[in-house]
Design a protein around this motif. Structure first.
Motif, PDB file in Angstrom:
ATOM      1  N   GLU A   1      19.692  59.123  74.328  1.00 24.69           N
ATOM      2  CA  GLU A   1      19.918  59.007  72.901  1.00 24.69           C
ATOM      3  C   GLU A   1      20.717  60.241  72.482  1.00 24.69           C
ATOM      4  O   GLU A   1      20.367  61.362  72.842  1.00 24.69           O
ATOM      5  CB  GLU A   1      18.561  58.964  72.181  1.00 24.69           C
ATOM      6  N   VAL A   2      21.793  59.990  71.753  1.00 27.70           N
ATOM      7  CA  VAL A   2      22.666  61.110  71.377  1.00 27.70           C
ATOM      8  C   VAL A   2      22.946  61.097  69.878  1.00 27.70           C
ATOM      9  O   VAL A   2      22.810  60.075  69.208  1.00 27.70           O
ATOM     10  CB  VAL A   2      24.029  61.040  72.105  1.00 27.70           C
ATOM     11  N   ASP A   3      23.353  62.254  69.411  1.00 28.20           N
ATOM     12  CA  ASP A   3      23.934  62.369  68.080  1.00 28.20           C
ATOM     13  C   ASP A   3      25.379  62.803  68.250  1.00 28.20           C
ATOM     14  O   ASP A   3      25.662  63.715  69.031  1.00 28.20           O
ATOM     15  CB  ASP A   3      23.205  63.442  67.262  1.00 28.20           C
TER      16      ASP A   3
ATOM     17  N   SER B   1      25.629  65.645  71.049  1.00 30.79           N
ATOM     18  CA  SER B   1      24.458  66.409  71.491  1.00 30.79           C
ATOM     19  C   SER B   1      23.333  65.434  71.833  1.00 30.79           C
ATOM     20  O   SER B   1      23.231  64.353  71.261  1.00 30.79           O
ATOM     21  CB  SER B   1      24.032  67.431  70.445  1.00 30.79           C
ATOM     22  N   PHE B   2      22.530  65.843  72.786  1.00 32.63           N
ATOM     23  CA  PHE B   2      21.466  64.957  73.262  1.00 32.63           C
ATOM     24  C   PHE B   2      20.230  65.072  72.383  1.00 32.63           C
ATOM     25  O   PHE B   2      19.809  66.160  72.025  1.00 32.63           O
ATOM     26  CB  PHE B   2      21.076  65.309  74.701  1.00 32.63           C
ATOM     27  N   VAL B   3      19.677  63.914  72.082  1.00 29.22           N
ATOM     28  CA  VAL B   3      18.407  63.884  71.384  1.00 29.22           C
ATOM     29  C   VAL B   3      17.300  63.723  72.433  1.00 29.22           C
ATOM     30  O   VAL B   3      16.269  64.362  72.374  1.00 29.22           O
ATOM     31  CB  VAL B   3      18.356  62.706  70.383  1.00 29.22           C
ATOM     32  N   ASP B   4      17.568  62.885  73.407  1.00 30.67           N
ATOM     33  CA  ASP B   4      16.570  62.559  74.420  1.00 30.67           C
ATOM     34  C   ASP B   4      17.273  62.017  75.656  1.00 30.67           C
ATOM     35  O   ASP B   4      18.311  61.378  75.534  1.00 30.67           O
ATOM     36  CB  ASP B   4      15.638  61.462  73.872  1.00 30.67           C
ATOM     37  N   PHE B   5      16.672  62.258  76.808  1.00 31.51           N
ATOM     38  CA  PHE B   5      17.208  61.679  78.034  1.00 31.51           C
ATOM     39  C   PHE B   5      16.037  61.332  78.938  1.00 31.51           C
ATOM     40  O   PHE B   5      15.297  62.219  79.357  1.00 31.51           O
ATOM     41  CB  PHE B   5      18.160  62.651  78.732  1.00 31.51           C
ATOM     42  N   VAL B   6      15.886  60.046  79.191  1.00 28.39           N
ATOM     43  CA  VAL B   6      14.779  59.572  80.016  1.00 28.39           C
ATOM     44  C   VAL B   6      15.336  59.015  81.322  1.00 28.39           C
ATOM     45  O   VAL B   6      16.270  58.212  81.311  1.00 28.39           O
ATOM     46  CB  VAL B   6      13.988  58.459  79.283  1.00 28.39           C
TER      47      VAL B   6
ATOM     48  N   SER C   1      16.520  68.675  77.899  1.00 29.92           N
ATOM     49  CA  SER C   1      15.355  68.763  78.752  1.00 29.92           C
ATOM     50  C   SER C   1      15.017  67.315  79.144  1.00 29.92           C
ATOM     51  O   SER C   1      14.746  66.492  78.289  1.00 29.92           O
ATOM     52  CB  SER C   1      14.225  69.395  77.953  1.00 29.92           C
ATOM     53  N   PHE C   2      15.093  67.019  80.432  1.00 32.48           N
ATOM     54  CA  PHE C   2      14.962  65.628  80.861  1.00 32.48           C
ATOM     55  C   PHE C   2      13.506  65.179  80.903  1.00 32.48           C
ATOM     56  O   PHE C   2      12.617  65.960  81.229  1.00 32.48           O
ATOM     57  CB  PHE C   2      15.574  65.457  82.255  1.00 32.48           C
ATOM     58  N   LYS C   3      13.323  63.912  80.603  1.00 28.93           N
ATOM     59  CA  LYS C   3      11.994  63.319  80.769  1.00 28.93           C
ATOM     60  C   LYS C   3      12.045  62.412  81.991  1.00 28.93           C
ATOM     61  O   LYS C   3      12.712  61.374  81.958  1.00 28.93           O
ATOM     62  CB  LYS C   3      11.618  62.508  79.532  1.00 28.93           C
TER      63      LYS C   3
END
Ligand SMILES: Cc1cc2nc3c(=O)[nH]c(=O)nc-3n(C[C@H](O)[C@H](O)[C@H](O)COP(=O)(O)OP(=O)(O)OC[C@H]3O[C@@H](n4cnc5c(N)ncnc54)[C@H](O)[C@@H]3O)c2cc1C
Lengths: 782, 266
Positions: free
Chosen positions: A643-645, A654-659, A719-721
């Motif tokens: 998920e990015v903005d 910029s990254f919001v989340d990375f799974v 920060s990766f999940k």
């Protein structure tokens, strides 16, 4: 789980020496009488070498020799080989131009060596190289695929008309045509897979020593596969005989594929060490690394995916042009063919696939395997296609994927691969949950209110690791077998050395391999030493690449261990006066099951070496070797969601989340696996957002330093999940699939799909630099 | 690197004398520009005169409406100086965004403006704040100092000793970092002087180096707010274009960075 066994998050044994600066890399090795090599390299992308004047250089202080390509030819040193034969669809073998280690006549890329200066010091060699005068007749250059295939393009090699190395195909052309004609929907997409430069932290290096009295060479080199290096150097290059050449790859600071290949510099160092009668060291500087390390990727592709009215995939047609650079590097031909098009089915049930790949020569550095090698290109293409289809159909991209997932195994794809096992729904489900997919629309709305463009992107990848069944790859053109070897030596005191044909250059084998042995015997991992990287110490092995060391390398160790354990049990049974089948291994002891009678491993080992009381006819000693040839590829798979903005004003992502949810089969050391995934993801994000090798029209490398080649840094990545959903690989003893490349394979599409989702414009190439994204936003608005 | 003779003078006069006496000399401050070009053999001074440890060239003073930063003061010392943070916080901010920790630990303000890289950060601050560059020979106004990329008004052997910034009513800096080098792909420094004069200076954007942006200055003079720039259009003519950004993109960045600089101004 045992403290040091399989599944333990054991700290890496090798890190103490790496972190405290006690590693020993090729450039750290110094020998008596050592001299230094500096190469004279072409400043032109394409030129005829009319003459080389070495007279001034020879007069420079400390210059011992200036050797040219002409002398290489005179000494009958062989041209560089490509170890995988690919045939065009018309049946003709690929058309290779000659690649001499130093160019006697024609240079075909900037940085190609024409001569070498051997000096007493590094600086003197370099000063000497500056004094070598090369008379070039500059020829027109073809710096990229389009320029090389254009009518009237400069011709690189007489052997390859139109600069085409081959025109290869896979799958059933007619069946695809037929399926396409019945399709309700077709999605066509054109894309580029950007060219990358590997940038291992340690640049390549070689130290060659010739012992005249013994007619023996020793080569220290930055190699991922020292035995393969020795084989190629001796069998094809006429430099040294195999038994008169010792290749040592000590600590190696990263390879990512680029250190698989045998390069001109190692050949020349060996040859020169004999000519000047002194050891010769060459260490690449960073500029040379940019110019001459084998680059990666560089495809132009057009593809069409056909669907029925229910959005089930009917067929896929792919047409790819793959850049090979100026010469065919060692395994280059296999990368955009058997390592790429065989993965074009992805996680999907695609009944008909046809792909055509044209290999193209250009006046650029050679291109070969780079982390993922062909599989990132396949995955990126497929995952952009299916995402595009979902957008075209206005259906949920996750559900379109799910609808087409392969759900029963084994599954034979139309492009060679037979997937043994997997659970694609499991990884998708886990990923959707972790990223809170259901909550995405609300998050997007909220971001919009804050003036940001929010997007989400998927990538469901599959790849093939554990290369590979030797017979299968042989039938596909490989010049080598792809098994692995191991030898387990139990010392008389019960400590253990494991000699492996795998090579660790960052992967942590010294830890994970020891864990496997520790687990089986129930002993601490520090009782086990992993020995690798020296052809004088270790039996022939194939080395490390293609995420094969777990699936293939460890399997060989397991096989050797089984033999060791069987013999040890025999000894224990004999001495404990029990039946062999009653002996169990527990906590480092051999125990008669159900009793308290036992022998510690050390006693069994000592018994084996004293030979005082062994079963009749048993040889003394406790040491066994094994070769393991895989039965199939392994198929790691997974789902990445990011998920990015996007900042609309600047185009910055910029990254919001990375799974990342991966199925790697059994994990030996989850912490090391996570490290491998992190590194892979960062390289994948680097490809998606930052990295790009650019040549200008004349063939000059524009991105020849870190001032222009953008490497990812910590601040560029989230920060990766990470999660794992596991199906054990049925093809090898521990059920391992491999984890080294997945991140680099799966990440690019997830990132680009997220950005294009955010900006509402699907035409975007990698790297999605702020400049490109901003332009895409502008043109989307227009 | 070619061989070179290294000198370490302890005073400004000694440094200047060494320069005069030795052929083909070069001052060395933080070395973060000079050493890399020497290592790649693109520069080969036969004498290197290290001014980085001359006590008279190091230090920060704020007095009488002026912030003086001596030439060999490192970025790290600038960004962590309370005097800088109190008198012109935008300079501390600019310095904190410059390069990486290693660069900030070594690089100096004098080296930065003497070098006048078209994408360097400090020239933008110096020009926007209307600073004075003090050398061992004279004072030079910022307006007269920057003469196009990698070119300044410095004469051969002339040594920058300090930069004097008049305190501003408001100043702000915003930088869009170059994806590879982390220099400014485009950075804009805006300043409103105590007398009400407004300057907006862009770095990284123009083919001719650091530049004042008239349209932005005019709009901000009329109305010091980010919104005042909404309708400003920057022409891409004369702007840099390379693989990292088209001229059009940089023109956009000039405006956007100016807006963000105004928002951050204090
Ligand atoms: C990895 C990296 C990233 C960087 N990122 C940035 C960035 O983001 N933004 C940015 O602005 N810069 C950046 N720089 C450049 C950095 O700021 C340099 O340190 C600076 O440009 C030069 O300062 P120096 O003190 O290192 O000068 P030096 O390298 O020592 O000298 C540079 C030149 O100035 C001359 N010189 C030095 N001091 C004086 C003086 N007092 N009087 C006269 N002449 C003098 C020298 O003779 C030489 O010609 C970066 C550099 C590197 C290596």
């Amino acid at each position: 789980m045992k403290a040091d066994g399989i599944g333990a998050r054991l700290a890496r044994k090798e890190d103490k020496r790496f972190i405290t600066g006690k590693g020993r890399y090729v450039d750290d090795v110094r020998v008596h009488g050592m001299t230094y090599a500096h190469f004279v390299r072409s400043p032109h992308a394409h030129a005829r070498v009319k003459g080389i004047d070495i007279s001034e250089a020879m007069g420079r202080p400390g210059v011992l020799a200036v050797l040219t390509g002409r002398e290489l030819v005179d000494d009958k040193i062989g041209n560089l080989i490509c170890g995988w034969m690919v045939h065009s669809k018309d049946g003709s073998p690929m058309k290779m131009g000659a690649w001499p280690a130093m160019a006697p006549e024609t240079v075909r890329f900037v940085g190609q060596a024409v001569a070498v200066v051997i000096g007493e010091t590094r600086n003197q060699a370099r000063d000497g190289a500056e004094a070598v005068i090369v008379d070039y007749e500059v020829l027109p250059a073809a710096a990229d695929i389009k320029a090389a295939i254009a009518p009237g393009a400069p011709q690189l090699h007489p052997e390859a008309a139109g600069n085409a190395v081959f025109n290869w195909s896979i799958g059933d052309d007619k069946a695809v045509d037929a399926a396409m004609s019945k399709a309700a929907h077709k999605v066509t997409f054109e894309l580029e897979n950007n060219r990358l430069i590997p940038n291992a932290m340690e640049p390549r290096a070689a130290l060659a020593e010739y012992n005249e009295a013994e007619e023996h060479f020793t080569l220290h080199t930055t190699s991922q596969n020292p035995h393969v290096a020795r084989l190629v150097l001796s069998a094809f290059y006429n430099i040294a005989q195999e038994h008169k050449l010792r290749v040592i790859a000590p600590d190696v600071g990263g390879g990512f594929g680029s250190k698989i290949f045998i390069y001109p510099e190692e050949m020349v160092a060996l040859w020169a060490s004999k000519k000047v009668g002194r050891p010769v060291k060459w260490t690449s500087d960073r500029t040379e690394a940019f110019l001459t390390d084998a680059h990666g990727r560089d495809h132009l592709t057009k593809a069409t995916m056909a669907f029925d009215a229910n959005h089930k995939i009917l067929a896929l047609r792919v047409d790819t042009h793959a850049n090979f650079g100026a010469y065919m590097s060692l395994f280059s031909s296999s990368v955009p063919t058997y390592l790429y098009a065989t993965l074009l089915s992805g996680q999907y049930n695609i009944p008909n696939i046809y792909a055509e790949v044209t290999g193209v020569y250009t006046n650029t550095a050679p291109i070969d395997a780079y982390r993922g090698a062909g599989r990132p290109e396949a995955s990126y293409l497929l995952e952009r296609l299916i995402e595009t289809a979902a957008r075209t159909f206005k259906v949920d991209p996750a559900e379109l994927r799910r609808k087409n997932f392969i759900t029963s195994f084994p599954h034979q794809t139309p492009v060679i691969m037979a997937y043994d096992i997997g659970d694609f729904n499991a990884s998708l489900d886990a990923a959707l949950k972790e990223i809170d997919y259901a909550g995405f629309p609300a998050r997007k709305e909220k971001a919009k209110k804050e003036g940001k463009l929010r997007g989400i992107g998927f990538s469901c990848y599959i790849e093939a690791c554990g290369i590979a069944p030797s017979k299968a790859v042989g039938s596909l053109g490989a010049g080598v077998g792809l098994w692995e070897s191991a030898e387990v030596r139990v010392n008389p005191v019960g400590t253990i050395e494991v000699l492996t044909g795998s090579h660790s250059h960052g992967q942590g084998h010294e830890t994970t391999f020891a864990q496997v042995v520790a687990d089986r015997l129930g002993i601490p991992a520090n009782q086990i030493q992993i020995v690798h990287g020296d052809t004088d110490k270790v039996q022939f092995g194939m080395g490390t690449y293609g995420s094969r060391s777990g699936a293939v390398g460890i399997s060989a160790i397991v096989k050797a261990m089984e033999k060791v354990e069987a013999k040890a049990k025999k000894i224990a049974a004999h001495q404990l006066e029990a039946s062999e089948s009653d002996i169990v291994i527990e906590n480092g002891t051999f125990k008669v099951t159900g009793t308290d009678r036992l022998m510690p491993l050390a006693s069994v080992a000592l018994a084996a070496y004293t030979g005082h009381n062994l079963p009749d006819g048993m040889e003394p000693g406790l040491k066994e070797g094994a070769f393991y040839d895989p039965t199939n590829f392994t198929f790691p798979s997974g789902t990445y969601v990011c998920e990015v903005d996007v900042d609309a004003a600047t185009g910055k992502t910029s990254f919001v989340d990375f799974v990342a949810v991966d199925d790697f089969g059994r994990l030996i050391n989850p912490m090391i696996v996570e490290g491998q995934v992190h590194g892979g993801l960062v390289q994948g994000i680097g490809q998606a957002l930052l990295e790009r090798a650019v040549y200008d029209n004349s063939g000059q490398l524009v991105t020849a330093s870190y001032m222009d080649y953008a490497m990812p840094r910590a601040e560029d990545v989230p920060s990766f999940k990470l999660q794992h959903t596991t199906t054990l690989c049925p093809g090898n003893p521990l059920g391992i699939k491999g984890c080294g490349e997945a991140g680099a394979i799966g990440a690019p599409a997830a990132v680009i799909n997220a950005i294009t989702d955010a900006i509402g414009n699907n035409s975007l190439e990698m790297p999605a630099t702020p400049d490109r994204v901003w332009h895409a936003i502008q043109s989307g608005r227009a | 690197m070619y061989e070179t003779i290294y000198h370490r003078p302890s005073s400004i006069d000694e440094a200047a004398a060494l320069f005069a006496k030795n052929e083909d000399g070069k001052y060395l401050a933080g070395g973060h520009t000079l050493i890399p070009v020497m290592k790649s053999r693109l520069a080969a001074p036969s004498n290197v005169i290290d001014i980085g440890r001359i006590p008279a060239l190091i230090g920060i003073e704020a007095a009488g409406g002026t912030l003086m930063i001596k030439a060999a003061t490192t970025y790290y010392d600038i960004m962590s100086s309370t005097q800088v943070k109190q008198s012109i916080p935008a300079i501390a901010r600019l310095t904190s965004m410059l390069g990486d920790p290693q660069v900030r630990a070594r690089g100096t303000i004098g080296g930065s403006i003497a070098n006048n890289d078209p994408a360097a950060d400090f020239p933008a601050a110096v020009l926007a704040l209307g600073a004075t560059i003090r050398t061992n020979k004279r004072d030079i106004a910022a307006d007269d100092f920057f003469k196009g990329i990698f070119t300044t008004a410095l004469q051969d052997g002339e040594l920058i000793t300090a930069v004097l910034f008049p305190l501003a009513a408001k100043a702000g800096y915003s930088k869009f970092r170059h994806p590879a080098s982390r220099f400014a792909l485009t950075g804009v420094f805006v300043a409103q002087s105590k007398g009400g004069d407004v300057r907006a200076v862009a770095t990284g954007a123009s083919q001719s180096g650091v530049m004042r942006v008239g349209e932005i200055e005019k709009a901000l003079k009329a109305n010091w707010s980010a919104a005042a720039l909404d309708s400003v259009k920057i022409s891409p003519d004369g702007l840099l274009e390379d693989i990292h950004g088209t001229a059009e993109y940089r023109a956009n960045l000039v405006k956007v960075m100016a807006q963000r600089a105004v928002e951050s101004a204090e």
